[in-house]
Design a protein around this motif. Sequence first.
Motif, PDB file in Angstrom:
ATOM      1  N   UNK A  60       0.836  -1.201   0.000  1.00 42.38           N
ATOM      2  CA  UNK A  60       0.000   0.000   0.000  1.00 42.38           C
ATOM      3  C   UNK A  60       0.870   1.249   0.000  1.00 42.38           C
ATOM      4  N   UNK A  61       1.890   1.243   0.829  1.00 41.76           N
ATOM      5  CA  UNK A  61       2.815   2.379   0.908  1.00 41.76           C
ATOM      6  C   UNK A  61       3.489   2.614  -0.442  1.00 41.76           C
ATOM      7  N   UNK A  62       3.925   1.525  -1.073  1.00 42.12           N
ATOM      8  CA  UNK A  62       4.599   1.637  -2.371  1.00 42.12           C
ATOM      9  C   UNK A  62       3.633   2.080  -3.470  1.00 42.12           C
ATOM     10  N   UNK A  63       2.428   1.519  -3.460  1.00 40.72           N
ATOM     11  CA  UNK A  63       1.438   1.844  -4.487  1.00 40.72           C
ATOM     12  C   UNK A  63       1.049   3.324  -4.450  1.00 40.72           C
ATOM     13  N   UNK A  64       0.940   3.877  -3.246  1.00 43.12           N
ATOM     14  CA  UNK A  64       0.546   5.280  -3.107  1.00 43.12           C
ATOM     15  C   UNK A  64       1.738   6.229  -3.147  1.00 43.12           C
ATOM     16  N   UNK A  65       2.961   5.662  -3.186  1.00 43.53           N
ATOM     17  CA  UNK A  65       4.157   6.491  -3.249  1.00 43.53           C
ATOM     18  C   UNK A  65       4.394   7.305  -1.994  1.00 43.53           C
ATOM     19  N   UNK A  66       4.169   6.711  -0.834  1.00 41.32           N
ATOM     20  CA  UNK A  66       4.288   7.424   0.435  1.00 41.32           C
ATOM     21  C   UNK A  66       5.639   7.171   1.082  1.00 41.32           C
ATOM     22  N   UNK A  67       6.230   8.195   1.675  1.00 45.56           N
ATOM     23  CA  UNK A  67       7.413   8.032   2.494  1.00 45.56           C
ATOM     24  C   UNK A  67       7.018   7.694   3.929  1.00 45.56           C
ATOM     25  N   UNK A  68       8.042   7.527   4.802  1.00 42.25           N
ATOM     26  CA  UNK A  68       7.740   7.181   6.195  1.00 42.25           C
ATOM     27  C   UNK A  68       6.879   8.246   6.870  1.00 42.25           C
TER      28      UNK A  68
END
Length: 401
Positions: A37-45
Amino acid sequence: MVTDEIATLGRARVAVTLAFAAHGLLGAAWVARIPQIKEHLGLGEGAMGVALLGAPVGVVAAVRFAGRIVGRWGSATTTTAAGVAAALSLVPLGLAGNLGALIVSLLLMGASLGLMDVAMNAQGVAVERGYGRPIMSGLHGSYSVGTLLAALIGSGAAHADVPVPLHLAAAAGVLAVLVVLGCRGLLDRSADALPEPDEDVPGARHSGGKTSRRGSAASGRWPLALLGIIGLCSFVGEGAMADWSAVYLRENLGTGPGVAGLGYAGCAVAMTVGRLTGDQVVARFGPVPVLRAGSLVAALGLGLGLAAGDPTAAVAGFTLFGLGAAVVAPVTFSAAGNIPGVPAAAGISRVTGVGYLGLLGGPPVIGFIAQGVGLTWALTVPVVLVGLIVVLAPATATAGR
C-alpha cells in the motif's frame, strides 16, 4: 436450572472467544500489505505516519463514548455491530487511491475496532466472573491466534501477488459472517451489571457496614490511570510490530515481501503461546512478577534484535517482544473491569482509550521519528517504554479479583 446456566455460560465463552479471534483477524488483516500500500501510493515514512493517524483518531472518538454505548445497548449487541462495521471498513481500505482516502478508511476501522474492543472485554469480564477463575488471558490468546492467521494469510497473499483490493474485500466478507454467527451466544445485558465491591480489594470504602459506591468510583481513578499507562507502554510496541516490522525487514534489511511479514508473524506466535498459557502462569506467580519478568524479556529481546542488524536476529527480537508482552493486555483489562464501584465497560474504556493511543498512535509517532533518525533508532522507543512496566506493574496486583 444449574445445568442450563452452565450451558449458557459455556456458549458465551465460545462466542466471546470467537469475538476476540475475529478482532485479531480484523486488526491484522492488512498489516502484511502495508509495504505494498505504501509503495502503491508512493508514500514516504512521514506520509505513512500521517495516514496511520486516522486509526487512533477513530479509536479515541469511539472509546470516549464506548462505556455509554455498552451501558445503553449491552456488550453483546455492541460487540456484534462494531465487529461487522470493522469488517466492512476493510473494503475502502483496500480501494484507497490516495493519502486522504487511506486516512478516512483507517479512521473508520479504528472507530469500529475500538468500540468492539471495549464491548468484548466487558463481555469477557462477565464470563470470567461466571466461571469464578481467570480466563481473560486465554481470551486474548484467541485474539493473538487471529492476528497470527491474518499475518500468515497476508504474507501468503503478498508472496502470491494477490491484489490488495481483492484480498481485503474477501477478508471483509468472511469476517462479517464470522462475527454475526459467532457472537450469537454472548450473554445478555444482565451480565453487564456493576461489579460488587469486595472489602479485600484496596480502594473499597465502607460506611455503616455498606460500601460507598461513589467513594469506590473516586478511588478507582488512580488505579485506572496507572493501568492505562501500562497499556500505553506495551501497546506502543505492539503497534510498532504490526505497522513497522515488515517495513523494517524489507527496506532496512533488504528482505523480500514474503519474509518481511515473518517479523509480525513471529511476534504473533509468541504472543499466542504466552497468552494461551498466561492464566495458569499468573495464577501461580501473580500478575506483578509475571509482568516484570515479561517486560524485561520484551525490552532486551527487541533491543538486541535491532542492534544486531540481521534479518534472523530481528525476527527473533520481534518474537521475544511478543512473548514478553503477552499477558499485559489481559491482566490490565481484567484489573480495569473489576474495580469496585466502576462498571466494567467504563473502566475498560478508560484504560483502552489510553492504551490504544499507544497501539495506534505510537506507529505514526515512530514514523515521524524515523523520518529524522531512521527506523532502527525509532524502534528503540518501544524498548524503553516496555521497560517502564517493571516499575508500574504493582498497579495490576488486584487483577482477576
